[in-house]
Scaffold this active site. Structure first.
Site, PDB file in Angstrom:
ATOM      1  N   ASP A   1      58.471  19.640  88.445  1.00 53.54           N
ATOM      2  CA  ASP A   1      58.473  19.487  86.986  1.00 53.54           C
ATOM      3  C   ASP A   1      57.499  18.399  86.536  1.00 53.54           C
ATOM      4  O   ASP A   1      57.300  17.410  87.245  1.00 53.54           O
ATOM      5  CB  ASP A   1      59.906  19.147  86.523  1.00 53.54           C
ATOM      6  CG  ASP A   1      60.111  19.410  85.045  1.00 53.54           C
ATOM      7  OD1 ASP A   1      59.263  20.100  84.430  1.00 53.54           O
ATOM      8  OD2 ASP A   1      61.121  18.939  84.498  1.00 53.54           O
TER       9      ASP A   1
ATOM     10  N   ASN B   1      61.681  30.482  81.844  1.00 54.52           N
ATOM     11  CA  ASN B   1      60.267  30.169  81.608  1.00 54.52           C
ATOM     12  C   ASN B   1      59.502  31.301  80.903  1.00 54.52           C
ATOM     13  O   ASN B   1      58.400  31.078  80.393  1.00 54.52           O
ATOM     14  CB  ASN B   1      59.556  29.778  82.915  1.00 54.52           C
ATOM     15  CG  ASN B   1      59.945  28.409  83.437  1.00 54.52           C
ATOM     16  OD1 ASN B   1      60.010  28.182  84.634  1.00 54.52           O
ATOM     17  ND2 ASN B   1      60.212  27.450  82.548  1.00 54.52           N
TER      18      ASN B   1
HETATM   19  C1  IPE Z   1      62.557  23.987  85.662  1.00 53.39           C
HETATM   20  O1  IPE Z   1      61.610  23.324  84.903  1.00 53.39           O
HETATM   21  C2  IPE Z   1      62.004  25.274  86.160  1.00 53.39           C
HETATM   22  C3  IPE Z   1      60.979  25.167  87.187  1.00 53.39           C
HETATM   23  C4  IPE Z   1      60.568  24.062  87.764  1.00 53.39           C
HETATM   24  C5  IPE Z   1      60.416  26.406  87.607  1.00 53.39           C
HETATM   25  P1  IPE Z   1      61.592  23.449  83.301  1.00 53.39           P
HETATM   26  O2  IPE Z   1      60.541  22.503  82.836  1.00 53.39           O
HETATM   27  O3  IPE Z   1      61.436  24.853  82.916  1.00 53.39           O
HETATM   28  O4  IPE Z   1      63.045  22.953  82.919  1.00 53.39           O
HETATM   29  P2  IPE Z   1      63.651  22.476  81.529  1.00 53.39           P
HETATM   30  O5  IPE Z   1      63.464  23.579  80.573  1.00 53.39           O
HETATM   31  O6  IPE Z   1      62.939  21.239  81.116  1.00 53.39           O
HETATM   32  O7  IPE Z   1      65.092  22.192  81.833  1.00 53.39           O
HETATM   33  C1  IPE Z   2      56.708  22.528  85.803  1.00 49.70           C
HETATM   34  O1  IPE Z   2      56.070  21.748  84.864  1.00 49.70           O
HETATM   35  C2  IPE Z   2      56.120  23.904  85.961  1.00 49.70           C
HETATM   36  C3  IPE Z   2      56.991  25.015  85.547  1.00 49.70           C
HETATM   37  C4  IPE Z   2      58.187  24.896  85.049  1.00 49.70           C
HETATM   38  C5  IPE Z   2      56.468  26.338  85.720  1.00 49.70           C
HETATM   39  P1  IPE Z   2      56.321  21.948  83.310  1.00 49.70           P
HETATM   40  O2  IPE Z   2      55.344  22.965  82.842  1.00 49.70           O
HETATM   41  O3  IPE Z   2      57.738  22.224  83.027  1.00 49.70           O
HETATM   42  O4  IPE Z   2      55.910  20.526  82.739  1.00 49.70           O
HETATM   43  P2  IPE Z   2      56.626  19.711  81.570  1.00 49.70           P
HETATM   44  O5  IPE Z   2      58.064  19.588  81.945  1.00 49.70           O
HETATM   45  O6  IPE Z   2      56.438  20.495  80.325  1.00 49.70           O
HETATM   46  O7  IPE Z   2      55.934  18.402  81.577  1.00 49.70           O
HETATM   47 MG    MG Z   3      59.330  21.039  82.618  1.00 50.34          MG
END
Ligand code: IPE
Ligand code: IPE
Ligand code: MG
Length: 252
Positions: free
Chosen positions: A22, A70
């Site tokens: 994340d 997602n």
């Molecule tokens: C969790 O990350 C899902 C993955 C790492 C694939 P998100 O960034 O989607 O989670 P939330 O929405 O902040 O909880």
């Molecule tokens: C994790 O990074 C990747 C996926 C969930 C696919 P994020 O895209 O969630 O990054 P933040 O949380 O918005 O910074």
């Molecule tokens: Mg995220």
């Protein structure tokens, strides 16, 4: 050579590590770049994590790469992530083969775009003789999806008369989860300072140790993984027992 690596007891490694990767978007935004730049930069973190786990001798590594939630992101970002998967399987093939890695997926992969499905299939086939770590990509995955699907399967088997509803137990459900062939994760790492599961291994995390790193995923490197494993090894995993009982068991 890392200062942290020698501190790891390779006899007491977690058999299965799960990583909630994340912080890609925040990292890119912090650099004044579009979010997808963060996803592209994250490939280096994936490589570092996969290599370090394989080198240590971890049996299973699950990377939570795309949740069922997602899909609600902007279409352009979702498309970029799906294409990135295709490109990364290609660019990392040599690394996987060099490390004896066997690629696998969990999640509702039938819902992924065709090109992504094909790249995954090819990656799984090309690495199928790997005799080292199993790298599991959680794609279009969520813990609730996994449990609901397992329950659906149980219901079908009960209806077909192959299973007795009155004796259903935890093992019956576990063996119908997408992770039936893998041990439960002993260590779950989440980067970017968020403290939640976001629908990752809901059932499988029952006794996992959690490690939350403030590092944004595109900056996560081997030493960050080592730090998580060292922290894991310093914990006392009691599984409901008392500390005294555990000490007696090791020094009878
Ligand atoms: C969790 O990350 C899902 C993955 C790492 C694939 P998100 O960034 O989607 O989670 P939330 O929405 O902040 O909880
Ligand atoms: C994790 O990074 C990747 C996926 C969930 C696919 P994020 O895209 O969630 O990054 P933040 O949380 O918005 O910074
Ligand atoms: Mg995220």
């Amino acid at each position: 050579m890392s200062d942290l690596l020698p501190q790891i007891d390779t006899q007491r490694l977690p058999h299965h590590i799960g990583v909630i990767m994340d912080g890609n978007g925040r990292w890119a935004t912090g650099q004044g770049k579009p979010r997808v730049f963060g996803h592209h930069s994250a490939v280096e973190s994936v490589r570092a994590t996969v290599e370090s786990c394989a080198e240590l001798g971890v049996g299973y590594l699950t990377l939570y790469a795309f949740s069922t939630e997602n899909w609600d992101r902007p279409e352009l970002e979702v498309g970029a992530l799906m294409q990135l998967l295709v490109d990364t399987i290609g660019s990392e093939m040599k690394m996987m083969l060099d490390n004896g890695i066997r690629l696998a997926t969990i999640g509702d992969t039938a819902g992924l775009p065709q090109a992504t499905r094909e790249a995954l299939q090819l990656g799984i086939e090309q690495t199928s003789s790997g005799d080292g770590m199993t790298l599991i990509l959680a794609l279009n995955y969520s813990g609730k999806w996994d449990i609901a699907r397992a329950v659906r399967r149980l219901g079908q088997e009960v209806a077909a008369g192959r299973l007795d509803a009155d004796t259903l137990d935890e093992a019956d459900l576990s063996t119908r989860l997408s992770t039936h062939a893998y041990p439960d994760p002993e260590l779950i790492i989440r980067t970017s300072g968020e403290h939640r599961l976001s629908n990752f291994f809901l059932w499988q995390a029952a006794y996992a140790e959690f490690y939350f790193s403030p590092v944004l995923w595109p900056e996560f490197r081997k030493d960050d993984l080592y730090a998580a494993v060292i922290d894991f090894q310093q914990r006392e995993r009691r599984f409901g027992k008392t500390s005294e009982q555990l000490k007696q068991a090791t020094n009878p």
